[in-house]
Every structure is written in C-alpha cells, then in structure tokens.
Scaffold this motif. Sequence first.
Motif, mmCIF file in Angstrom:
data_model
loop_
_atom_site.group_PDB
_atom_site.id
_atom_site.type_symbol
_atom_site.label_atom_id
_atom_site.label_comp_id
_atom_site.label_asym_id
_atom_site.label_seq_id
_atom_site.Cartn_x
_atom_site.Cartn_y
_atom_site.Cartn_z
ATOM 1 N N UNK A 1 -23.816 -20.666 -4.763
ATOM 2 C CA UNK A 1 -24.581 -21.787 -5.328
ATOM 3 C C UNK A 1 -24.739 -21.627 -6.846
ATOM 4 N N UNK A 2 -25.412 -22.575 -7.431
ATOM 5 C CA UNK A 2 -25.493 -22.610 -8.891
ATOM 6 C C UNK A 2 -26.901 -22.247 -9.317
ATOM 7 N N UNK A 3 -26.993 -21.528 -10.417
ATOM 8 C CA UNK A 3 -28.276 -21.082 -10.930
ATOM 9 C C UNK A 3 -29.129 -22.282 -11.342
ATOM 10 N N UNK A 4 -30.335 -22.368 -10.776
ATOM 11 C CA UNK A 4 -31.174 -23.546 -11.029
ATOM 12 C C UNK A 4 -31.777 -23.515 -12.427
ATOM 13 N N UNK A 5 -32.205 -22.339 -12.858
ATOM 14 C CA UNK A 5 -32.796 -22.216 -14.197
ATOM 15 C C UNK A 5 -31.776 -22.628 -15.247
ATOM 16 N N UNK A 6 -30.521 -22.166 -15.060
ATOM 17 C CA UNK A 6 -29.482 -22.511 -16.025
ATOM 18 C C UNK A 6 -29.299 -24.020 -16.093
ATOM 19 N N UNK A 7 -29.339 -24.658 -14.918
ATOM 20 C CA UNK A 7 -29.149 -26.118 -14.933
ATOM 21 C C UNK A 7 -30.217 -26.793 -15.764
ATOM 22 N N UNK A 8 -31.479 -26.406 -15.563
ATOM 23 C CA UNK A 8 -32.544 -27.104 -16.302
ATOM 24 C C UNK A 8 -32.483 -26.779 -17.777
ATOM 25 N N UNK A 9 -32.100 -25.543 -18.097
ATOM 26 C CA UNK A 9 -31.942 -25.201 -19.516
ATOM 27 C C UNK A 9 -30.865 -26.087 -20.133
ATOM 28 N N UNK A 10 -29.750 -26.231 -19.414
ATOM 29 C CA UNK A 10 -28.657 -27.055 -19.939
ATOM 30 C C UNK A 10 -29.090 -28.505 -20.073
ATOM 31 N N UNK A 11 -29.841 -28.994 -19.079
ATOM 32 C CA UNK A 11 -30.278 -30.389 -19.135
ATOM 33 C C UNK A 11 -31.177 -30.622 -20.338
ATOM 34 N N UNK A 12 -32.110 -29.681 -20.578
ATOM 35 C CA UNK A 12 -33.011 -29.846 -21.722
ATOM 36 C C UNK A 12 -32.243 -29.684 -23.031
ATOM 37 N N UNK A 13 -31.196 -28.858 -23.003
ATOM 38 C CA UNK A 13 -30.436 -28.593 -24.232
ATOM 39 C C UNK A 13 -29.476 -29.731 -24.562
ATOM 40 N N UNK A 14 -29.124 -30.562 -23.583
ATOM 41 C CA UNK A 14 -28.112 -31.579 -23.864
ATOM 42 C C UNK A 14 -28.682 -32.983 -23.987
ATOM 43 N N UNK A 15 -29.607 -33.369 -23.095
ATOM 44 C CA UNK A 15 -30.006 -34.786 -23.085
ATOM 45 C C UNK A 15 -30.813 -35.182 -24.330
ATOM 46 N N UNK A 16 -31.869 -34.437 -24.735
ATOM 47 C CA UNK A 16 -32.589 -34.886 -25.940
ATOM 48 C C UNK A 16 -31.714 -34.927 -27.203
ATOM 49 N N UNK A 17 -30.862 -33.898 -27.474
ATOM 50 C CA UNK A 17 -29.995 -34.053 -28.644
ATOM 51 C C UNK A 17 -29.026 -35.221 -28.504
ATOM 52 N N UNK A 18 -28.559 -35.496 -27.278
ATOM 53 C CA UNK A 18 -27.644 -36.627 -27.114
ATOM 54 C C UNK A 18 -28.352 -37.935 -27.430
ATOM 55 N N UNK A 19 -29.676 -37.994 -27.175
ATOM 56 C CA UNK A 19 -30.418 -39.226 -27.478
ATOM 57 C C UNK A 19 -30.477 -39.488 -28.977
ATOM 58 N N UNK A 20 -30.307 -38.424 -29.784
ATOM 59 C CA UNK A 20 -30.295 -38.650 -31.235
ATOM 60 C C UNK A 20 -29.147 -39.566 -31.637
ATOM 61 N N UNK A 21 -28.133 -39.632 -30.796
ATOM 62 C CA UNK A 21 -27.010 -40.541 -31.044
ATOM 63 C C UNK A 21 -27.497 -41.982 -31.120
ATOM 64 N N UNK A 22 -28.595 -42.268 -30.424
ATOM 65 C CA UNK A 22 -29.127 -43.632 -30.428
ATOM 66 C C UNK A 22 -30.212 -43.822 -31.468
ATOM 67 N N UNK A 23 -31.004 -42.759 -31.743
ATOM 68 C CA UNK A 23 -32.223 -42.988 -32.514
ATOM 69 C C UNK A 23 -32.199 -42.349 -33.893
ATOM 70 N N UNK A 24 -31.364 -41.337 -34.120
ATOM 71 C CA UNK A 24 -31.376 -40.706 -35.445
ATOM 72 C C UNK A 24 -30.740 -41.633 -36.470
#
Lengths: 271, 99
Positions: A1-24
């Motif tokens: 299976x896949x590490x759950x902590x890693x998934x959430x770290x990756x999600x937090x690390x990718x989605x908010x910076x990706x939103x800067x594409x719309x708002x920055x």
Amino acid sequence: MVNEVLFWVVAVLTVPPALSLLFARKAAHIAMSIVLVMVGLAAAYVGLDAPFLGVVQIVVYTGAVMMMFLFVLMLVGVDRREDLRETITGQRWIALFAAGGLALLLVSVVGRVTIEPAPRGVVGNPEEIAMVLFGEYVLVMEVLGALLITAAVGALVMTHTPRLTPRRTQSELQAARVLAGADPVNKPMPGVFARHNALDAPALDPEGRPIEHSVSRVLEARDQMSEGTDFRARLENTRNPEDYQRPSGAPSHDADDRKGRREGRDEEGAQ
Amino acid sequence: MNPMNYVILASILFAIGSAAVLLRRNAIVAFMGVELMLNAANLSLVAFARIHDQLDGQVMAFFVMVVAAAEVVVGLAIIIAVFRARQSISLDEPAELKG
C-alpha cells in the motif's frame, strides 16, 4: 500500500502552490510556485515506487523546464503588467465554472472507482525501466530522439533573426567615428598625478588647465565633480624657480613657450 | 491507503491547470498551466502503474516528460518570436481589432 502521510504531505505541497496559477499576479512568483509543485510530484513518484521518474522529474522539470520559463520571463520583461480587462463578457466566471465542473466531474467519477491495487511488486528503478524502455518500446525511444532534435532545430529556426545590414568591422566603426569629428586618440584619464588621484578630479593639461571631459559623465551628472582649479592654483604657487617667469594669473599660451622661459632664465643667470 | 487517491489529486491539479489556461492572458502563465496539466496526467499514469504493478505506465510518463520538454522548447521559442514581432505576449491581442 501507499504511505498515507506522504500522500497528505504531497497534497498540501502541490495544490496550494498550483492555485497561485490562478490568483498570483507576478509571473515570476507563479513560476517558483510551479517549481514547488514539481518537487512535490517528484516526492509522489518516489512514494509510488517510481524512484527513477522522481529523479527525472526533478532534473527535467524543476531543473530544465521551469528554469527555461524563468529565462523567457526575464527576456520578455518580468515587470510587464497583465491586462485584466475582460474582452469576452463574463469570461472569468465561465472559465471558473467550466474548470470547477471539470474538477467536480473527475473527482466524483474517480472517487467512485474501487480498484484493489496489486500487491507491491516491481519498483521502477533504472534497471527495470531500461529493460522495458529498450525492449518493448525501443522504437518509440528512437522516434523520441528524432523529436528532441527536431524541437531543438525548430527553436533555433524560430528565434533566429536574419541580419538586415552587413556586419560592420571594428576598423570601419573607428573610421566612421573619426569622420564624425571625434578625437582619434583616447581621452585622458581623470585625476592629478601625485596630488589628487581620484576619479572626480579632472586631469590637467600641460599648461595646468583642467580638462573637463576627462571626468566620467556620470559624476558630472551627479554633480560630484571637483573643479580642479584648486590643484591648478597650488601648482602655480609653488616656489619652483623654473616657474619664475610664469604669469601669476591664468596661464596663457603666449607666455608659456619653452623657448621664452629658457631665455628668461638665462637673463636671470646673467644678472 | 489506496493509490487511487493520487488519481484524485491528479484530477484536481488538472482542473487547476485548465482553469489557468482559460483565465490567464499572459502567454507564459497559460503555458505553465499546460505544463501543470501534463504533470497531472503523469501523476495519474504513475499511480495506475502502481495499481496494476506494471512498468508500462512509468515508461509512458517518461515519454510524456520527453514530449513536454520538446514542447516547452518550441512553445517558448514561439513566445519569443511573437514578442519580437509585437512587443507583447498577451493572448488577447485580437481584441485590439475591435478598437
């Protein structure tokens, strides 16, 4: 299976910076946020048993692609303001609605899928990837090589601008400069030797007059130029017997020929 | 934890990228949106490779990276050529025709 902590770290690390594409607002900030997204995705690849792809992701995307984006950003002017006028009425809301609908659709459909993942087997390390890449997909690999070369040549062709005028050599430039009335020799260096050797003091010509254009134009514009007259004055007040005959005011061309001075000294010696 | 969560994350990133392409006027920013969409597709490919325990998905993701690199080279060259010709990289230049 896949590490759950890693998934959430990756999600937090990718989605908010990706939103800067719309708002920055600034493109450079967006580029750096996308670099962060790429690093997060590399971590996700490593977590998904694809360490080779994780490294390639860092090298290719954060190292090459995003740096090239930044290069082009600097080339076209990083402080260029984005035009925020809407040309199609309500385009912003239509676009947000369409993208939100797409997100809703994908997430709801993908979220309903129940696939039981296979137990952990192969790991995408370089050896395993190479076996697949150079075995089953070797022809695709060759075609991709041709594609890369074509892309490089295409970029060269597109950014190349033909020269409209013949190239001017250095000697032609110099001849044009002299024809235009410029001084054929170098300008004198600023500073008075052994008195005030700084760049703000104009050089003195052989008669002791300051040469204005020996000082950099920048210092002149900043009004940081010293006059040079005080150096000249001290030069004339020296008790040098050779300067005995020189007039005490501004040095004149007439009085300052070498022959006349020598004669004056001879007369002095005779007395 | 099921690797399908990564596919959901990939769909969210893909939607953000497509919104950027639709919304932004700056050609470079829109292009970065395209890059984000490609990366989201890559993430789902790698996740499916993990789910099915086969390397083909990873090799596909590798191919996508190569194609994306070639695409970035050509795309940025086009942006520079357009900038040289019109001193602007706005995607909305046709609006000037309306006066």
